[in-house]
Design a protein around this motif. Structure first.
Motif, PDB file in Angstrom:
ATOM      1  N   HIS A 127       1.353  -1.261  -7.624  1.00 22.44           N
ATOM      2  CA  HIS A 127       1.061   0.154  -7.380  1.00 22.44           C
ATOM      3  C   HIS A 127       2.381   0.940  -7.430  1.00 22.44           C
ATOM      4  CE1 HIS A 127      -0.079   3.825  -5.296  1.00 22.44           C
ATOM      5  NE2 HIS A 127      -1.332   3.516  -5.609  1.00 22.44           N
ATOM      6  N   THR A 130       4.766   1.075  -4.382  1.00 23.64           N
ATOM      7  CA  THR A 130       5.265  -0.179  -3.817  1.00 23.64           C
ATOM      8  C   THR A 130       6.688   0.006  -3.310  1.00 23.64           C
ATOM      9  OG1 THR A 130       3.866  -1.517  -5.252  1.00 23.64           O
ATOM     10  CG2 THR A 130       5.855  -2.578  -4.381  1.00 23.64           C
ATOM     11  N   LYS A 149      -1.849 -13.809   3.195  1.00 26.62           N
ATOM     12  CA  LYS A 149      -2.070 -12.540   3.893  1.00 26.62           C
ATOM     13  C   LYS A 149      -0.814 -12.037   4.622  1.00 26.62           C
ATOM     14  CE  LYS A 149      -7.041 -13.106   4.344  1.00 26.62           C
ATOM     15  NZ  LYS A 149      -7.269 -13.014   2.957  1.00 26.62           N
ATOM     16  N   GLU A 152       2.288  -6.851   3.404  1.00 28.49           N
ATOM     17  CA  GLU A 152       1.942  -5.676   4.194  1.00 28.49           C
ATOM     18  C   GLU A 152       1.629  -4.510   3.264  1.00 28.49           C
ATOM     19  OE1 GLU A 152       5.100  -4.976   6.984  1.00 28.49           O
ATOM     20  OE2 GLU A 152       4.900  -6.956   7.877  1.00 28.49           O
ATOM     21  N   ASN A 153       1.189  -3.418   3.847  1.00 27.54           N
ATOM     22  CA  ASN A 153       0.924  -2.216   3.079  1.00 27.54           C
ATOM     23  C   ASN A 153       2.184  -1.817   2.304  1.00 27.54           C
ATOM     24  OD1 ASN A 153      -0.493  -0.013   2.162  1.00 27.54           O
ATOM     25  ND2 ASN A 153      -0.097   1.222   3.981  1.00 27.54           N
ATOM     26  N   LYS A 154       2.041  -1.480   1.072  1.00 28.81           N
ATOM     27  CA  LYS A 154       3.122  -1.085   0.167  1.00 28.81           C
ATOM     28  C   LYS A 154       3.996  -2.255  -0.277  1.00 28.81           C
ATOM     29  CE  LYS A 154       3.014   3.729   1.193  1.00 28.81           C
ATOM     30  NZ  LYS A 154       3.687   4.965   1.080  1.00 28.81           N
ATOM     31  N   ASP A 155       3.536  -3.497  -0.030  1.00 35.26           N
ATOM     32  CA  ASP A 155       4.160  -4.698  -0.594  1.00 35.26           C
ATOM     33  C   ASP A 155       3.348  -5.098  -1.827  1.00 35.26           C
ATOM     34  OD1 ASP A 155       5.835  -4.756   1.608  1.00 35.26           O
ATOM     35  OD2 ASP A 155       5.043  -6.633   2.420  1.00 35.26           O
TER      36      ASP A 155
END
Length: 187
Positions: A127, A130, A149, A152-155
């Motif tokens: 994205h 990122t 899992k 994290e968000n934006k990884d």
């Protein structure tokens, strides 16, 4: 089935088959879950009982190659199938279209890993927002990181092509306007 997208959907159906016990066991041994990741199984029979036009399309894509193996009827053309009896992972282009496959033929004495071609990125182009990008040597490494899992968000994670940085990887990195860190994981 007209293209790699359609064919991959049939591979996803194949991995869910009750008969696909060996590929499921192999994925389980790697800690990968086909229900959470896009993974398929190629039994090598998708072209059986199909017309020549169908086979020609997949021969042009490199999924089928004419072979000199023996066949039951002299009117039949034998084919070698890319990734036969293997688990299949899709590689995507910028538009999130499947343009390549990574296959692990796990049921051989020594498992064989192969790419259909040199296009695409697994699991996808990151994205644009990122911030942290993990670069890993193989598709299996990327799938394992996703499955863990820990992202994290934006990884994001991007698999190299057998450890090689290709032009599409560089192109993808250049589009990451918010990128703060690249973490390279080596084996």
């Amino acid at each position: 089935m007209q293209n790699l997208e359609d064919l991959f959907r049939s591979f996803e159906t194949g991995i869910r088959s009750i008969k696909a016990t060996k590929p499921k066991e192999y994925l389980n041994s790697l800690g990968l879950d086909y229900a959470e990741l896009r993974i398929g199984f190629n039994s090598g029979q998708f072209h059986h009982n199909k017309d020549q036009q169908f086979k020609d399309r997949f021969e042009a894509l490199g999924v089928l190659k004419k072979s000199d193996a023996g066949v039951q009827k002299s009117t039949m053309t034998p084919y070698t199938v890319f990734g036969r009896y293997g688990v299949i992972f899709p590689l995507l282009d910028r538009e999130n279209t499947i343009v390549n496959y990574f296959a692990v033929r796990f049921d051989l004495n020594t498992p064989v890993e192969e790419y259909l071609n040199t296009q695409g990125i697994y699991p996808s182009y990151p994205h644009p927002l990122t911030k942290k990008l993990y670069m890993v040597p193989t598709v299996i490494d990327a799938a394992s990181l996703i499955q863990s899992k820990t992202l994290e968000n934006k990884d994001a994670v991007m698999a190299l092509h057998n450890g090689k940085l290709l032009p599409q990887h560089i192109e993808a990195i250049k589009t990451l306007n918010e990128l703060e860190e690249i973490i390279i994981i080596k084996r």
